[in-house]
Design a protein around this motif. Structure first.
Motif, PDB file in Angstrom:
ATOM      1  N   ASP A 194      61.074  46.000  61.229  1.00  9.66           N
ATOM      2  CA  ASP A 194      59.656  46.339  61.286  1.00  9.66           C
ATOM      3  C   ASP A 194      59.264  46.853  62.667  1.00  9.66           C
ATOM      4  O   ASP A 194      59.432  46.149  63.663  1.00  9.66           O
ATOM      5  CB  ASP A 194      58.830  45.099  60.939  1.00  9.66           C
ATOM      6  CG  ASP A 194      57.383  45.438  60.602  1.00  9.66           C
ATOM      7  OD1 ASP A 194      56.970  46.577  60.866  1.00  9.66           O
ATOM      8  OD2 ASP A 194      56.677  44.563  60.076  1.00  9.66           O
ATOM      9  N   SER A 207      60.559  40.560  59.568  1.00  8.16           N
ATOM     10  CA  SER A 207      60.127  41.212  58.334  1.00  8.16           C
ATOM     11  C   SER A 207      61.234  41.148  57.289  1.00  8.16           C
ATOM     12  O   SER A 207      62.356  40.731  57.578  1.00  8.16           O
ATOM     13  CB  SER A 207      59.764  42.671  58.613  1.00  8.16           C
ATOM     14  OG  SER A 207      60.913  43.381  59.039  1.00  8.16           O
ATOM     15  N   ARG A 231      58.279  41.823  66.598  1.00  7.03           N
ATOM     16  CA  ARG A 231      58.562  40.675  65.752  1.00  7.03           C
ATOM     17  C   ARG A 231      59.980  40.182  66.031  1.00  7.03           C
ATOM     18  O   ARG A 231      60.830  40.954  66.512  1.00  7.03           O
ATOM     19  CB  ARG A 231      58.449  41.060  64.274  1.00  7.03           C
ATOM     20  CG  ARG A 231      57.076  41.486  63.852  1.00  7.03           C
ATOM     21  CD  ARG A 231      57.004  41.746  62.374  1.00  7.03           C
ATOM     22  NE  ARG A 231      57.203  40.508  61.610  1.00  7.03           N
ATOM     23  CZ  ARG A 231      56.998  40.401  60.298  1.00  7.03           C
ATOM     24  NH1 ARG A 231      56.605  41.458  59.608  1.00  7.03           N
ATOM     25  NH2 ARG A 231      57.187  39.259  59.676  1.00  7.03           N
ATOM     26  N   ASP A 260      53.499  36.851  61.914  1.00  6.36           N
ATOM     27  CA  ASP A 260      54.461  37.896  62.277  1.00  6.36           C
ATOM     28  C   ASP A 260      55.025  37.710  63.683  1.00  6.36           C
ATOM     29  O   ASP A 260      56.010  38.354  64.042  1.00  6.36           O
ATOM     30  CB  ASP A 260      53.834  39.288  62.137  1.00  6.36           C
ATOM     31  CG  ASP A 260      52.653  39.499  63.078  1.00  6.36           C
ATOM     32  OD1 ASP A 260      51.693  38.720  62.986  1.00  6.36           O
ATOM     33  OD2 ASP A 260      52.685  40.444  63.886  1.00  6.36           O
ATOM     34  N   ARG A 295      47.857  47.620  61.460  1.00  3.36           N
ATOM     35  CA  ARG A 295      49.113  47.412  62.178  1.00  3.36           C
ATOM     36  C   ARG A 295      49.091  48.149  63.515  1.00  3.36           C
ATOM     37  O   ARG A 295      48.314  49.085  63.711  1.00  3.36           O
ATOM     38  CB  ARG A 295      50.290  47.887  61.331  1.00  3.36           C
ATOM     39  CG  ARG A 295      50.220  49.369  60.984  1.00  3.36           C
ATOM     40  CD  ARG A 295      51.028  49.725  59.733  1.00  3.36           C
ATOM     41  NE  ARG A 295      50.917  51.150  59.424  1.00  3.36           N
ATOM     42  CZ  ARG A 295      49.904  51.679  58.750  1.00  3.36           C
ATOM     43  NH1 ARG A 295      48.912  50.925  58.335  1.00  3.36           N
ATOM     44  NH2 ARG A 295      49.889  52.975  58.497  1.00  3.36           N
TER      45      ARG A 295
END
Length: 210
Positions: free
Chosen positions: A147, A142, A76, A137, A193
């Motif tokens: 993250d 995050s 990300r 994302d 995830r």
């Protein structure tokens, strides 16, 4: 007078013994018991959830990294606070969000720029990424800015680029992503995830093992 001195000495002695006992119990025995229990029951988590590549520790499953080449899966975006001389990959010393409102022009511009980059980087000769396919994302950091995970959708979007750059079949890379996709915690907490570092280590091992 003698009784007063004797009583004071007795109280001081009792206080000193209590101090020694409490120091031993709370400062030595309790930490040893807790540490021992953690090492026995949760060894990996107690040692920082380390991720190893071979015999070398390369990171933690709790903290993301950046700086991957386009041969690998991307994390990300990182919009954090300051720089960290220790965590040179993520370049963050503090965790935190940008705190920009959804209609903030700076945020909108950064999201649009990030989306255009994702489309450009992940489009290949045989696969064209559409802006509507880019998940949130992929273009936003995050809340912590640290993250380590991305969504399965963002991982799948990258498979064609990763496959092309590493001369691998797309189906093989998609299978790799699927095998490194974790479901919701306890079946209902959070979202599915993919840990980027673990996925990239597996990708490198796959490429080197051909």
């Amino acid at each position: 007078m003698n009784n007063s001195v004797t009583n004071t000495a007795r109280l001081l002695g009792a206080a000193l013994r209590a101090l020694l006992v409490l120091t031993l119990v709370t400062g030595v025995l309790y930490p040893l018991v807790v540490t021992g229990a953690a090492q026995a029951a949760f060894h990996g988590k107690a040692n920082g959830s380390e991720i190893k590549s071979g015999d070398k520790v390369v990171g933690s499953s709790l903290i993301g990294q950046q700086g991957y080449s386009l041969d690998y899966f991307q994390s990300r975006p990182a919009n954090g606070l300051g720089t960290n001389s220790v965590n040179t990959q993520y370049k963050l010393i503090l965790s935190g969000a940008t705190n920009l409102a959804a209609d903030n022009k700076k945020l909108i511009a950064s999201v649009e720029a990030a989306k255009a980059k994702v489309v450009k980087d992940n489009s290949t000769a045989d696969y064209k990424v559409l802006p509507s396919q880019v998940p949130a994302d992929a273009v936003t950091s995050s809340g912590s800015g640290l993250d380590p995970d991305i969504s399965p959708a963002y991982a799948r979007l990258q498979t064609h680029r990763v496959a092309e750059r590493n001369h691998l079949p797309v189906a093989m890379v998609e299978k790799l992503v699927k095998s490194h996709t974790d479901g919701r915690t306890l079946g209902f907490v959070g979202e599915p995830r993919v840990n980027v570092l673990e996925l990239n280590i597996a990708l490198r091992e796959l490429v080197e093992g051909r």
